[in-house]
Write an enzyme that holds these catalytic residues in place. Structure first.
Site, PDB file in Angstrom:
ATOM      1  N   GLU A  48       1.020  -1.118   0.068  1.00 59.08           N
ATOM      2  CA  GLU A  48       0.170  -0.040   0.075  1.00 59.08           C
ATOM      3  C   GLU A  48       0.963   1.275  -0.226  1.00 59.08           C
ATOM      4  O   GLU A  48       1.695   1.495   0.876  1.00 59.08           O
ATOM      5  CB  GLU A  48      -0.753  -0.022   1.401  1.00 59.08           C
ATOM      6  CG  GLU A  48      -1.888  -0.971   1.553  1.00 59.08           C
ATOM      7  CD  GLU A  48      -2.538  -0.761   2.755  1.00 59.08           C
ATOM      8  OE1 GLU A  48      -2.524   0.276   3.270  1.00 59.08           O
ATOM      9  OE2 GLU A  48      -3.157  -1.720   3.219  1.00 59.08           O
ATOM     10  N   ASP A  59      -5.533   9.136  10.313  1.00 53.49           N
ATOM     11  CA  ASP A  59      -4.223   8.647  10.625  1.00 53.49           C
ATOM     12  C   ASP A  59      -3.742   9.306  12.051  1.00 53.49           C
ATOM     13  O   ASP A  59      -4.154  10.256  12.470  1.00 53.49           O
ATOM     14  CB  ASP A  59      -3.545   9.176   9.518  1.00 53.49           C
ATOM     15  CG  ASP A  59      -3.573   8.652   8.119  1.00 53.49           C
ATOM     16  OD1 ASP A  59      -3.740   7.550   8.021  1.00 53.49           O
ATOM     17  OD2 ASP A  59      -3.328   9.200   7.123  1.00 53.49           O
TER      18      ASP A  59
END
EC number: 4.2.1.20
Length: 273
Positions: A48, A59
């Protein structure tokens, strides 16, 4: 190459797949490519590549710090695609993980075409749900790209069924409620979520279920991959890899050595699981 290929190969070896994440452009574009190639060499089955974004609401601080440094270094979407091309050239299925706004600004059909031309396998879209994604689904289908949507412990059975039906490649089970980040222990929410996703996926589709759970070592990876444990088809690791590079920001060679050692440890955990 679809990520399905990597899951099938891992299944033939009677194990889970290891999915490794790093953001493009950290510490710079060339350094990011070097780090991603280390993940491939050290045992990751699927890669990824994060597209750095200025408002990474899902995040944690580790990935935020690396993404911010990449943005300050001037990384652009074209650099992300160049990174995809370099990593996909290894023969490893390579996906982009991105918030939706940058794709929309770039142009959805254009992004899908450019990603496919770079050898990319597809997109992981954490803030895009299938019922809000008709343009992306059409573009992905046109180019044969994976469509990886997320499910969470809070997802209803109806949402999980709808989401897994829309996925191609695998479904991303985010088994921790909150932002990303490495954790000392696994979550007791992971096992039930994996079981629900497998039960509710389309009949006969055998869609792999990858789990993102803040894995930071081989023992945690083994627990997630174990058939008598959480039973995930894929173990997804990001923050621990990013943290390793951040901790060696002043010595890139040492950072790559540490990254290789950690990846090998986690890959061994996945395999013994």
């Amino acid at each position: 190459m679809s990520s399905t290929t990597a899951f099938e190969k891992a299944r033939a070896d009677d194990r889970a797949a290891l999915v490794g994440y790093l953001p493009a452009g950290y510490p710079d574009v060339a350094g990011g490519i070097d780090a991603l190639r280390v993940l491939v060499d050290a045992g990751c089955d699927i890669i990824e590549i994060g597209l750095p974004y200025s408002d990474p609401v899902m995040d944690g601080p580790t990935i935020q710090a690396a993404a911010q440094a990449a943005l300050e270094g001037g990384v652009r979407t074209s650099d992300v695609l160049r990174t995809v091309e370099a990593v996909a050239a290894t023969g490893t299925p390579t996906l982009v993980m991105t918030y939706w706004n940058p794709v929309e600004r770039y142009g959805v059909p254009r992004f899908a075409a450019d990603l496919a031309n770079a050898g990319g396998s597809g997109l992981i879209t954490p803030d895009l749900t299938p019922d809000s994604a008709p343009e992306w689904i059409a573009a992905a289908d046109e180019h044969g790209l994976d469509k990886v949507f997320l499910v969470a412990p809070s997802s209803t059975d109806e949402r999980i069924a709808m989401t897994t039906a829309a996925c191609r490649g695998f479904v991303y089970a985010t088994a921790v409620m909150g932002v990303t980040g490495a954790r000392a222990t696994t979550s007791d929410l992971a096992g039930p979520l994996v079981a629900r996703a497998k039960r509710l996926r389309p009949a006969g589709a055998d869609l792999p279920v990858g789990v993102g759970l803040g894995v930071s070592n081989g023992d945690q990876a083994a627990e997630i991959a174990a058939k008598d444990g959480i039973g995930a088809d894929g173990v997804i690791v990001g923050s621990a890899f990013v943290r390793t590079l951040l901790d060696h920001a002043d010595d890139r060679a040492a950072g790559l050595r540490a990254l290789r050692a950690l990846t090998e440890d986690i890959a061994a955990g996945v395999r013994r699981g």
